[in-house]
Design an enzyme around this catalytic site. Sequence first.
Site, mmCIF file in Angstrom:
data_model
loop_
_atom_site.group_PDB
_atom_site.id
_atom_site.type_symbol
_atom_site.label_atom_id
_atom_site.label_comp_id
_atom_site.label_asym_id
_atom_site.label_seq_id
_atom_site.Cartn_x
_atom_site.Cartn_y
_atom_site.Cartn_z
ATOM 1 N N ASP A 109 0.848 -1.267 -0.031
ATOM 2 C CA ASP A 109 -0.005 0.081 0.008
ATOM 3 C C ASP A 109 0.757 1.362 -0.118
ATOM 4 O O ASP A 109 0.212 2.327 0.303
ATOM 5 C CB ASP A 109 -1.085 0.013 1.180
ATOM 6 C CG ASP A 109 -2.181 -1.045 0.915
ATOM 7 O OD1 ASP A 109 -2.781 -0.904 -0.086
ATOM 8 O OD2 ASP A 109 -2.443 -1.613 1.800
ATOM 9 N N ASP A 169 -7.018 -3.595 -5.746
ATOM 10 C CA ASP A 169 -6.420 -2.481 -5.089
ATOM 11 C C ASP A 169 -4.996 -2.206 -5.790
ATOM 12 O O ASP A 169 -4.710 -0.794 -5.618
ATOM 13 C CB ASP A 169 -6.650 -2.434 -3.565
ATOM 14 C CG ASP A 169 -7.814 -3.306 -3.036
ATOM 15 O OD1 ASP A 169 -8.240 -4.064 -3.872
ATOM 16 O OD2 ASP A 169 -8.217 -2.863 -2.023
HETATM 17 N N1 GLY Z 1 -8.354 -2.704 0.618
HETATM 18 C C1 GLY Z 1 -8.484 -1.417 0.480
HETATM 19 C C2 GLY Z 1 -9.599 -0.979 0.662
HETATM 20 O O1 GLY Z 1 -10.408 -1.210 1.490
HETATM 21 O O2 GLY Z 1 -10.019 -0.537 -0.672
#
Ligand code: GLY
Length: 388
Positions: A109, A169
Amino acid sequence: MKKIYTLFFSIWAFSAWSQPKIDVKKEFEFAAKQYEGMLASHPDITKFPQSTNPDGSPRDMKSSWWCSGFFGGSLWYIYEYTKQDKWKEAADKWTMAVEKEQYNTGTHDLGFMIYCPFGNGYRLTKNEAYKPIMLTGAKSLATRFDPKVGLIKSWNSFKGGYNYPVIIDNMMNLEFLFWAARESGNKELYNLSVTHADNTLKNHYRADNSAYHVICYGPNGEVLAKKNHQGAEDESPWARGQSWGLYGYTVMYRETKDPKYLDFARKIATFLLNHPNLPADKIPYWDYSKPGEERDASAGAIMASALLELSTYGGKDAKLYYDSAVKMLESLSKPPYKAELGKNNHFILQHSVGHKLGNSEIDVPLVYADYYYLEGLLRYDALRKKKK
Ligand code: GLY
């Protein structure tokens, strides 16, 4: 006679399209007031605004949480619009609060965590102190790319004994790597991003152009399983995941100019905008298979921002993308999505869903809904000024 009607209709249609639908100035004034309250209630920069707890109290998280960069990023967007130094100072403070995450190799992330605050800060101020932090962060992120698999690993494990899960994501982290490739001349970062995007395109998408949430890979890049984590079920289209994919492939086209990504972003947009369960206000339910359940304002905000960019690349549906994005931003700019001043734990938007089946963050504000909403407002404002 017919020609005159056509002319009048065209003039009317053009002026209807060019009318301001959203008062961007008013919305940024509101955002600034709301976030003044957020800053006052957050003197400790190790506690990052995230959401609201079930008891109504503020839900704050540590810098290692995937959302830690969004607050600083939003402060930069408020600075970008207002040009007031006090927002630059606040944005810098909350950006630097994430600094140590540049060394974090345990998460995919880092695009969200580092690029949203530092990337916006660098774009707006050219503060050279931000650059090495970002370049180190990009290197940390790239350690999660295994060339044999051909993808950046999202999580270190996933239920069922899988140890190379990749989530949709993850497409959002590539923009950061493209920036770092340009700045550092490290072509490897560019190449691995393209490889990740190509393998995601191949394996993450269904025939209808909706995305799975999690693909579990084996050591040589073989697909072992196609799974759900935050959506309703394995085969359903989780709303935010679809928005991440749309945004991600739009960025892929921006960065590479490869038309296959533009074509694919358009296919995703077609799936989303034609979905029978997309409500009239164009803010999706938390999962497209769950009409009547909670909405996810974050999915709407991300989609709006992505569609505005996609509209700038032309094509027969450019106006549809623009109009749909404006409708989304219009919806978000009023109740029930927009909060009352001083309420909602100082977040701008209400009604997002983090992880419904995990019983976490259901129908709450979420810091990234605010971030992409502000980004969408800025994009809308810039496009309107260009059209004039
Ligand atoms: N996993 C990241 C989100 O909740 O979009």
